[in-house]
Design an enzyme around this catalytic site. Structure first.
Site, short mmCIF file in Angstrom:
data_model
loop_
_atom_site.label_atom_id
_atom_site.label_comp_id
_atom_site.label_asym_id
_atom_site.label_seq_id
_atom_site.Cartn_x
_atom_site.Cartn_y
_atom_site.Cartn_z
CE LYS A 113 34.73 41.10 24.80
NZ LYS A 113 33.71 40.05 24.61
NE ARG A 140 38.30 34.45 24.93
CZ ARG A 140 38.74 35.52 24.26
NH1 ARG A 140 38.40 36.74 24.66
NH2 ARG A 140 39.52 35.37 23.19
#
Length: 277
Positions: free
Chosen positions: A221, A255
Site C-alpha cells: 500500500k 491479507r
C-alpha cells in the site's frame, strides 16, 4: 480465536494468511493480471501452495478514486471465478471482497466461505442479515465515505477513539443479527493519510479489547511505497517489515499479495515465541 468456515473450525491463535486475487482491471497493484481461467487457476494454486489459509476474491476495485461499477457487472465478474475455484479446489476457503449483499448471497450459495466487507454494512443495509442467514464469518472494515471520495475524508477529532467507537457500534449490530464469527479490519489506506495509517499500526493492540480476530491489509500500500519513495512493485520488503510489526501488535490474519513472505513472517515469530519463559 476460532472461526467456523463451512463447518470447520479454524484456530487463529496462530496467525493465518489470506491471499489476494483481484479480478478487476484497475486494482492498484495487480489490476488486469488475472483475467482468464488459466492465469486465475495458476495464481490461486500458487497462493495455496505457499500456505494461504484463505483466498480473498475481489471484483470491485476499492482503491482511492476507483470507478464505481454496477452490481450486475460485479456479479458477472465474480460468479464464474467462484464456480471455477470451487470446482478446481473443493476444499478452498474463499473470502469474497464485496459490500453488496446480493453479491455476497450468490457467492455464499455457490460455495464461498466468508465475506470481507469494506463498509461493515454501511453501503448495504441488508448485508448483515445475509451474513446471519449463512452463518458465515464476516470481516468488518473501517472506512469513511466510499472508495470514490474516501481520500477527502481523513479529518478526525481523535483517530483511534473514532475507530474504536465505530467498531463497538458495528460489533453490537452484528451480534444483534446473530453473527458469531466477526473479524475486525482497521482499514489501512481507507479514509486515512500516511501518518494516520502508521499511528493506527502503532496502536493496533488496542483493538484486542474486543476479543475478536484482527485482519491487517498492508500489502504494497501507499503508506509503504510513498514513505520509501518507490512504487507498489518495489514495496514487498516494506510490506514484510510492517506485517512483522503488525503480528507483534496482535494481528491474526495478514491479507497479502505475496503469501510465501507473509507465512515466513509468522513462522519466524512463532519460533521466537518458543523461547519465551
Amino acid at each position: 480465536m476460532t472461526i467456523n468456515c463451512k463447518g470447520t473450525l479454524i484456530d487463529l491463535k496462530k496467525p493465518k494468511v489470506m491471499g489476494v486475487l483481484n479480478i478487476t482491471p484497475d486494482s492498484f497493484y495487480d489490476g488486469g493480471k488475472y483475467k482468464d481461467e488459466v492465469s486465475i487457476l495458476k495464481q490461486v494454486e500458487k497462493l495455496l501452495d505457499a500456505g494461504a489459509t484463505f483466498v480473498d476474491v475481489g471484483a470491485y476495485s476499492s482503491k482511492p478514486g476507483a470507478t464505481d461499477i454496477s452490481e450486475e457487472e460485479e456479479l458477472k465478474r465474480i460468479l464464474p471465478v467462484v464456480n471455477l475455484l470451487i470446482t478446481n479446489f473443493p476444499d478452498i476457503y474463499l473470502s469474497i471482497d464485496t459490500f453488496r449483499s446480493v453479491v455476497a448471497r450468490h457467492c455464499l450459495e455457490n460455495g464461498a466461505a466468508m465475506i470481507n466487507d469494506i463498509s461493515a454494512g454501511n453501503m448495504d443495509d441488508k448485508m448483515m442479515q445475509t451474513i446471519s442467514e449463512f452463518k458465515a464469518p464476516y470481516v468488518m472494515m473501517h472506512m469513511k465515505g466510499n472508495p470514490q471520495n474516501m481520500s477527502q475524508q481523513t479529518n478526525y477529532s481523535n483517530l483511534l477513539e473514532e475507530i474504536l467507537y465505530y467498531f463497538s457500534e458495528k460489533v453490537s449490530v452484528a451480534k444483534s443479527y446473530g453473527i458469531n464469527d466477526i473479524i475486525l479490519d482497521p482499514g489501512f489506506g481507507f479514509a486515512k493519510n500516511t501518518f494516520q495509517n502508521f499511528s493506527l499500526l502503532q496502536h493496533l493492540n488496542l483493538f484486542k479489547t474486543f476479543g475478536l480476530p484482527i485482519l491487517v491489509g498492508l500489502s504494497r500500500k501507499s503508506m509503504i511505497y510513498k514513505t520509501l519513495g518507490t512504487n507498489p512493485d518495489q514495496a514487498l520488503n516494506g510490506t514484510t517489515a510492517l506485517n512483522t510489526y503488525a503480528l507483534t501488535k496482535g494481528a491474526n490474519i495478514l491479507r497479502v499479495h505475496d503469501v510465501k513472505e507473509a507465512v515466513e513472517c509468522i513462522e519466524l515469530l512463532e519460533a521466537l515465541k518458543q523461547t519465551e519463559d
